[in-house]
Design a protein around this motif. Sequence first.
Motif, short mmCIF file in Angstrom:
data_model
loop_
_atom_site.label_atom_id
_atom_site.label_comp_id
_atom_site.label_asym_id
_atom_site.label_seq_id
_atom_site.Cartn_x
_atom_site.Cartn_y
_atom_site.Cartn_z
N ASP A 66 0.99 -1.31 0.03
CA ASP A 66 0.09 0.06 -0.01
C ASP A 66 0.86 1.24 -0.06
OD1 ASP A 66 -2.43 -1.19 0.02
OD2 ASP A 66 -2.56 -1.41 2.19
N ASP A 67 1.74 1.43 0.75
CA ASP A 67 2.44 2.61 0.94
C ASP A 67 3.79 1.92 1.57
OD1 ASP A 67 1.21 5.17 0.31
OD2 ASP A 67 -0.03 4.63 2.00
N VAL A 68 4.98 2.94 1.26
CA VAL A 68 6.43 2.87 1.69
C VAL A 68 6.78 4.02 2.32
CG1 VAL A 68 8.67 2.00 0.99
CG2 VAL A 68 6.68 0.92 -0.08
N ALA A 69 7.32 4.10 3.41
CA ALA A 69 8.16 5.09 4.17
C ALA A 69 9.29 4.75 4.90
CB ALA A 69 7.22 5.88 5.03
N ILE A 70 10.33 5.11 4.99
CA ILE A 70 11.46 4.77 5.54
C ILE A 70 11.99 5.93 6.83
CG2 ILE A 70 14.04 4.08 5.70
CD1 ILE A 70 13.15 2.93 2.87
N TRP A 71 11.88 5.70 8.07
CA TRP A 71 12.11 6.75 8.99
C TRP A 71 13.60 6.36 9.62
CZ3 TRP A 71 7.15 5.61 7.95
CH2 TRP A 71 6.37 6.51 8.08
N LYS A 72 14.03 7.41 10.22
CA LYS A 72 15.53 7.33 10.82
C LYS A 72 15.49 6.58 12.01
CE LYS A 72 17.40 11.57 8.78
NZ LYS A 72 18.15 12.96 8.86
N ARG A 73 14.40 6.07 12.59
CA ARG A 73 14.27 5.42 13.71
C ARG A 73 13.17 4.42 13.66
NH1 ARG A 73 9.82 7.23 16.40
NH2 ARG A 73 9.11 9.18 15.81
N ALA A 74 13.09 3.51 14.56
CA ALA A 74 11.84 2.59 14.78
C ALA A 74 10.58 3.28 15.20
CB ALA A 74 12.05 1.40 15.61
N LEU A 75 9.47 3.46 14.63
CA LEU A 75 8.40 3.96 15.23
C LEU A 75 7.88 2.99 16.31
CD1 LEU A 75 6.33 4.66 11.82
CD2 LEU A 75 7.95 5.98 13.14
N THR A 76 7.31 4.00 17.27
CA THR A 76 6.75 3.42 18.73
C THR A 76 5.34 2.53 18.05
OG1 THR A 76 5.32 5.31 19.18
CG2 THR A 76 7.51 5.35 19.92
N PRO A 77 4.81 1.70 19.04
CA PRO A 77 3.63 1.07 18.85
C PRO A 77 2.40 2.04 18.68
CG PRO A 77 4.88 -0.21 20.51
CD PRO A 77 5.62 1.00 20.39
N ALA A 78 2.56 3.16 19.53
CA ALA A 78 1.53 4.30 19.54
C ALA A 78 1.44 4.86 18.09
CB ALA A 78 1.75 5.01 20.66
N GLU A 79 2.66 5.36 17.43
CA GLU A 79 2.72 5.84 16.23
C GLU A 79 2.17 4.87 15.01
OE1 GLU A 79 6.50 8.84 16.81
OE2 GLU A 79 6.94 6.69 16.44
N VAL A 80 2.51 3.56 15.18
CA VAL A 80 2.20 2.55 14.22
C VAL A 80 0.39 2.61 14.32
CG1 VAL A 80 2.00 0.18 13.69
CG2 VAL A 80 4.06 1.13 14.30
N GLU A 81 -0.03 2.68 15.45
CA GLU A 81 -1.50 2.71 15.74
C GLU A 81 -2.38 3.85 14.98
OE1 GLU A 81 -5.48 1.47 16.52
OE2 GLU A 81 -3.74 0.30 16.43
N THR A 82 -1.55 4.92 15.38
CA THR A 82 -2.03 6.22 14.74
C THR A 82 -2.23 6.13 13.39
OG1 THR A 82 -1.36 7.39 16.64
CG2 THR A 82 -1.56 8.65 14.65
N LEU A 83 -0.97 5.79 12.46
CA LEU A 83 -0.77 5.65 11.20
C LEU A 83 -1.99 4.62 10.71
CD1 LEU A 83 3.01 5.76 10.65
CD2 LEU A 83 1.14 7.80 9.79
N PHE A 84 -2.12 3.39 11.27
CA PHE A 84 -3.04 2.38 10.68
C PHE A 84 -4.59 3.17 10.87
CE2 PHE A 84 -6.17 -0.48 11.91
CZ PHE A 84 -5.95 -1.44 10.81
#
Length: 110
Positions: A66-84
């Motif tokens: 669906d989408d691809v993005a690469i960050w300079k750090r691992a996202l937190t579980p809360a950030e993953v949930e927000t994006l979802f």
Amino acid sequence: MATYDGQAYPASGQAIIYLDGAQADSHVGNDGGAGTGLTGNVKTGQAAAMGREGHTGGNYFTGYIDDVAIWKRALTPAEVETLFQAGEAGQSLGHLLSLPSPCCESPVHV
């Protein structure tokens, strides 16, 4: 979604796979051998590939991304949930990252 943090713990790294915004699998480790196992960092100029095993692999991915993005750090579980949740509401990743106060800093451009 998947996250990777080569310095998650003092002597080991962590890879996490999320399905529908919730953690589905996690691996923590340090192989202790010649390689770095899960404790390395992605380096500048390192060969990386999506859809197959590295630059010489032959097991090609046959599904959809669906989408691809690469960050300079691992996202937190809360950030993953927000994006979802935002994706479920029909917001694109590009739109979310263009907002004045997105949940996560902008991804690295590749």
